[in-house]
Motif scaffolding. Structure first.
Motif, short mmCIF file in Angstrom:
data_model
loop_
_atom_site.label_atom_id
_atom_site.label_comp_id
_atom_site.label_asym_id
_atom_site.label_seq_id
_atom_site.Cartn_x
_atom_site.Cartn_y
_atom_site.Cartn_z
N ALA A 1 -42.97 -12.26 -10.35
CA ALA A 1 -43.13 -12.43 -8.90
C ALA A 1 -41.96 -11.78 -8.16
O ALA A 1 -42.14 -11.17 -7.10
CB ALA A 1 -43.22 -13.92 -8.56
N SER A 2 -40.75 -11.89 -8.74
CA SER A 2 -39.59 -11.26 -8.10
C SER A 2 -39.74 -9.74 -8.06
O SER A 2 -39.38 -9.09 -7.07
CB SER A 2 -38.31 -11.62 -8.86
OG SER A 2 -37.94 -12.95 -8.59
N LEU A 3 -40.27 -9.18 -9.14
CA LEU A 3 -40.45 -7.71 -9.18
C LEU A 3 -41.47 -7.27 -8.14
O LEU A 3 -41.29 -6.23 -7.48
CB LEU A 3 -40.85 -7.26 -10.58
CG LEU A 3 -39.73 -7.36 -11.64
CD1 LEU A 3 -40.26 -7.02 -13.02
CD2 LEU A 3 -38.55 -6.44 -11.26
N ALA A 4 -42.53 -8.04 -7.97
CA ALA A 4 -43.54 -7.69 -6.96
C ALA A 4 -42.91 -7.78 -5.56
O ALA A 4 -43.12 -6.91 -4.71
CB ALA A 4 -44.75 -8.63 -7.07
N PRO B 1 -48.58 -17.76 -1.98
CA PRO B 1 -47.68 -18.40 -0.99
C PRO B 1 -46.57 -17.46 -0.49
O PRO B 1 -46.11 -17.62 0.65
CB PRO B 1 -47.04 -19.56 -1.77
CG PRO B 1 -47.86 -19.73 -3.00
CD PRO B 1 -48.42 -18.37 -3.32
N LEU B 2 -46.11 -16.50 -1.30
CA LEU B 2 -44.95 -15.69 -0.92
C LEU B 2 -45.14 -15.09 0.46
O LEU B 2 -46.23 -14.62 0.81
CB LEU B 2 -44.70 -14.56 -1.94
CG LEU B 2 -43.75 -14.85 -3.10
CD1 LEU B 2 -43.57 -13.59 -3.93
CD2 LEU B 2 -42.39 -15.38 -2.63
N GLY B 3 -44.03 -15.08 1.22
CA GLY B 3 -44.09 -14.65 2.60
C GLY B 3 -43.92 -15.85 3.52
O GLY B 3 -43.48 -15.72 4.65
N ARG C 1 -49.68 -6.60 -0.03
CA ARG C 1 -49.21 -5.75 -1.13
C ARG C 1 -48.73 -6.61 -2.31
O ARG C 1 -49.04 -6.33 -3.46
CB ARG C 1 -48.06 -4.85 -0.62
CG ARG C 1 -47.42 -3.99 -1.69
CD ARG C 1 -48.35 -2.89 -2.16
NE ARG C 1 -47.66 -2.02 -3.11
CZ ARG C 1 -48.17 -1.60 -4.27
NH1 ARG C 1 -49.41 -1.94 -4.62
NH2 ARG C 1 -47.48 -0.81 -5.07
N VAL C 2 -48.00 -7.68 -1.99
CA VAL C 2 -47.53 -8.59 -3.06
C VAL C 2 -48.73 -9.25 -3.74
O VAL C 2 -48.78 -9.35 -4.98
CB VAL C 2 -46.56 -9.65 -2.48
CG1 VAL C 2 -46.09 -10.59 -3.58
CG2 VAL C 2 -45.36 -8.97 -1.82
N ASP D 1 -51.70 -8.05 -4.03
CA ASP D 1 -52.37 -7.06 -4.88
C ASP D 1 -51.60 -6.86 -6.18
O ASP D 1 -52.18 -6.77 -7.27
CB ASP D 1 -52.51 -5.73 -4.14
CG ASP D 1 -53.48 -5.83 -2.96
OD1 ASP D 1 -54.27 -6.81 -2.93
OD2 ASP D 1 -53.45 -4.95 -2.08
N LEU D 2 -50.27 -6.74 -6.07
CA LEU D 2 -49.46 -6.52 -7.26
C LEU D 2 -49.59 -7.68 -8.26
O LEU D 2 -49.56 -7.47 -9.47
CB LEU D 2 -47.98 -6.34 -6.88
CG LEU D 2 -47.62 -4.99 -6.25
CD1 LEU D 2 -46.21 -5.05 -5.65
CD2 LEU D 2 -47.71 -3.88 -7.29
N LEU D 3 -49.73 -8.89 -7.73
CA LEU D 3 -49.76 -10.07 -8.62
C LEU D 3 -51.18 -10.54 -8.93
O LEU D 3 -51.37 -11.51 -9.65
CB LEU D 3 -48.96 -11.21 -8.00
CG LEU D 3 -47.45 -10.97 -7.86
CD1 LEU D 3 -46.79 -12.11 -7.09
CD2 LEU D 3 -46.79 -10.80 -9.23
N GLY D 4 -52.17 -9.84 -8.38
CA GLY D 4 -53.56 -10.21 -8.68
C GLY D 4 -54.03 -11.48 -7.99
O GLY D 4 -54.93 -12.17 -8.48
N PHE D 5 -53.45 -11.81 -6.83
CA PHE D 5 -53.95 -12.96 -6.07
C PHE D 5 -55.12 -12.52 -5.19
O PHE D 5 -55.09 -11.44 -4.60
CB PHE D 5 -52.84 -13.55 -5.18
CG PHE D 5 -51.84 -14.40 -5.94
CD1 PHE D 5 -52.18 -15.68 -6.35
CD2 PHE D 5 -50.58 -13.92 -6.25
CE1 PHE D 5 -51.27 -16.46 -7.05
CE2 PHE D 5 -49.66 -14.69 -6.95
CZ PHE D 5 -50.00 -15.97 -7.35
N ASP D 6 -56.15 -13.38 -5.11
CA ASP D 6 -57.35 -13.02 -4.35
C ASP D 6 -57.14 -13.14 -2.85
O ASP D 6 -57.84 -12.49 -2.07
CB ASP D 6 -58.50 -13.97 -4.72
CG ASP D 6 -58.91 -13.81 -6.16
OD1 ASP D 6 -58.81 -12.68 -6.67
OD2 ASP D 6 -59.32 -14.81 -6.77
#
Ligand code: ARG
Length: 462
Positions: free
Chosen positions: A38-41, A195-197, A212-213, A215-220
Motif C-alpha cells: 500500500a505504501s508503494l502504491a 480508504p487511503l486518501g 490511481r491508488v 487501481d494500483l491496489l485492485g480496489f473496486d
C-alpha cells in the motif's frame, strides 16, 4: 524518546507498561507485506502527482525492497517502542534512505493506512478461504458419489425418522458450504473499497489521485466518505459473521461425526491420524478433530461479539479502540482456515460402514410413514392411515419386532373395515429401498435425485 513519531510534543517518556499497553506491533507485523504494498502504491501516486520527486519514489522502492527482504529472512528488528507495523517500517525506511523516507507519509495518516492494510489483507484471506471451501465441497461430493444409494436412518429429535441416502445427507453440508461461499464473496465486495486518501479523518489538502491508488491496489471502489473510511470496521464484522456461520456448519457436521464414530452407532470410522488415544484408557480412539472444531466455533462466535462490541460505542471518526480489531480478526481467519484444511483431509479419509447404517435404518420403524402413504394411495384419509399405522407400530413394540415381521393378516387387522385394501405388495413399501426410491422429486433422497443433485453441485464448483 528517540524513535517516537510525535516526540517533540511530549515532555516525558512513556513508562514501560504504557509502551507495552499501546504497542500492537507484535500482532500487526503480520500486515507488513500489505503495508509495504500500500505504501508503494501511495508513493507511486504521490510521484505521479508531483507531490514527491521521482528520485524520492525510486529511493522508497529500493528501501522497501530491502525491508521486505529483511522481514522475509527474519532479520527485521521489530521494536515495541515504535508501536505498530507502520511506524516500524517507516522508521527503518528513513534509516535506510533518509529524507525520501520521511516524505512517504505525505498526505496520509496511519488511520487510513491501517484501514487500507486490513482490507487488502482480508481480501487475500477471503480468496484463500473461498478456495478451501470449494476444496471441502469437492471432497464431500466425491464421498457422496460413492453413497448415492447407501441407506442410513434419517433423524429428527435424534430419533429414527425416515430412511435417507448417505449421499443425500452429505449433500446437505455441500449446500450449507455453498451458501457460505456466496456470503464470503458478497462480503468481499464491501471489503474491496479503498480508504487511503481519507488521511486522519478529513481528507488531505494535497492534490492526490485516489483512483490511481485504487487501481494500483485492485480496489473496486473508493470509500466515499473520509470519516467513515477511517473509522468503521463493519467489514471485519461482516467477515467474522460469515466465518462464524462456516464454523457453525462445520460444528454441526462435527457433532454428527462424533456421534457416528461412537461404537454405539458405528456408522463411520475416522482415520487414525485425526484421532488421539487416552493416557489412561488403552482402548480409546477419540475423535479429537471434530470435537476441537466444535469447540473452536465458540472462539469465532466470541470474536464476532468482540468486534461488534468494539465498534458499538465509538464516535466518529478514528479511535484507538480500533487497534483491538486485529486479534479477533486474525484469530478468526486462522481458525477457519485451519479447520477447513483439516476437514478436507479428514473427510477424504472417512471409512463408511454401510452395513451398520442399514442395520440402524431397519430398526425404529423408519418406514412407518411409507405404510401410511400406501394406505392413503388406496383411499384411506391420511389421519386415519396415521392412526392405523401407529397401532401397528405399537403391536411391533410389544412384540419387539419390525413392521416387516408382521404377516399380511396382522397388517390387515389394523384396518378392520377396509382390510382388503391391504394387498401383498404392501411389503415392498416397507423396504428401505422402496422408501427412498419413492422420494424422487427435486431435493428428495431417491438415488436418482441424489445423482442429479451431485451433478449440479459439481457443476457449481466450476
Ligand atoms: N495501530 C493503529 C491501529 O491499529 C494504527 C492507527 C493509529 N492511529 C492513531 N492515530 N493512533 O488502528
Amino acid at each position: 524518546k528517540k524513535g517516537e513519531a510525535w516526540s517533540a510534543r511530549f515532555s516525558e517518556p512513556l513508562s514501560e507498561l504504557v509502551q507495552r499497553y499501546t504497542s500492537s506491533v507484535f500482532v500487526d507485523k503480520r500486515l507488513a507485506f500489505v503495508d509495504i504494498e500500500a505504501s508503494l502504491a501511495h508513493a507511486t501516486m504521490l510521484a505521479e502527482c508531483a507531490i514527491i520527486s521521482l528520485d524520492d519514489l525510486n529511493q522508497i522502492k529500493h528501501g522497501m525492497a530491502q525491508i521486505r527482504d529483511e522481514i522475509e529472512r527474519g532479520e527485521f528488528n521489530w521494536q515495541l517502542i515504535l508501536e505498530d507495523v507502520h511506524l516500524n517500517i517507516e522508521a527503518r525506511l528513513t534509516t535506510l534512505i533518509g529524507d525520501a523516507g520521511k516524505r512517504l507519509h505525505t498526505g496520509r495518516s496511519r488511520n487510513d493506512q491501517i484501514a487500507t492494510d486490513m482490507r487488502l489483507w482480508l481480501r487475500g484471506e477471503i480468496d484463500h478461504i473461498h478456495t478451501l471451501l470449494i476444496e471441502l465441497r469437492r471432497v464431500l461430493i466425491d464421498l457422496a458419489q460413492h453413497h448415492v444409494a447407501t441407506i442410513l436412518p434419517g433423524f429428527t429429535h435424534l430419533q429414527v425418522a425416515q430412511p435417507v441416502t448417505f449421499g443425500h445427507h452429505l449433500l446437505a453440508y455441500v449446500e450449507m458450504l455453498a451458501r457460505d461461499s456466496e456470503r464470503l464473496l458478497d462480503c468481499r465486495k464491501r471489503v474491496n473499497h479503498l480508504p487511503l486518501g481519507a488521511a486522519a479523518l478529513a481528507g488531505t489538502s494535497y492534490p492526490i489521485d485516489r483512483q490511481r491508488v485504487a487501481d494500483l491496489l485492485g480496489f473496486d471502489k473508493l470509500c466515499a466518505n473520509s470519516l467513515d473510511a477511517v473509522s468503521d470496521r463493519d467489514f471485519t464484522i461482516e467477515f467474522t459473521a460469515a466465518a462464524a456461520l462456516i464454523m457453525t456448519h462445520l460444528s454441526r457436521f462435527s457433532e454428527e461425526l462424533v456421534l457416528w464414530m461412537s461404537p454405539r452407532v458405528g456408522f463411520i470410522d475416522l482415520a487414525d491420524r485425526f484421532c488421539t488415544g487416552s493416557s489412561i484408557m488403552p482402548q480409546k480412539k477419540n475423535p479429537d478433530i471434530p470435537e476441537l472444531a466444535r469447540g473452536k466455533t465458540g472462539r469465532v462466535n466470541g470474536n464476532l461479539i468482540a468486534l461488534l462490541t468494539l465498534v458499538k460505542g465509538q464516535p466518529l471518526a478514528y479511535n484507538k479502540d480500533n487497534q483491538e480489531d486485529k486479534e479477533p480478526l486474525f484469530d478468526t481467519v486462522d481458525t477457519v482456515t485451519d479447520t477447513l484444511r483439516i476437514f478436507a483431509d479428514m473427510v477424504s479419509g472417512i471409512e463408511v460402514k454401510p452395513a451398520a447404517m442399514r442395520a440402524a435404518a431397519l430398526q425404529g420403524y423408519a418406514t412407518a410413514t411409507d405404510l401410511a402413504d400406501y394406505l392413503v394411495k388406496r383411499g384411506v384419509p391420511f389421519r386415519d392411515a396415521h392412526e392405523a399405522v401407529a397401532h401397528a407400530v405399537r403391536v411391533c413394540v410389544e412384540r419387539d419386532c419390525n413392521l416387516t415381521d408382521l404377516t399380511l393378516d396382522e397388517l390387515r387387522a389394523i384396518l378392520p373395515e377396509n382390510a382388503s385394501l391391504i394387498e401383498p405388495e404392501v411389503f415392498s413399501y416397507l423396504t428401505l429401498e422402496g422408501s427412498v426410491a419413492s422420494r424422487r422429486h427435486p431435493g428428495g433422497t431417491a438415488p436418482e435425485q441424489v445423482q442429479l443433485a451431485l451433478n449440479a453441485a459439481r457443476e457449481a464448483l466450476k
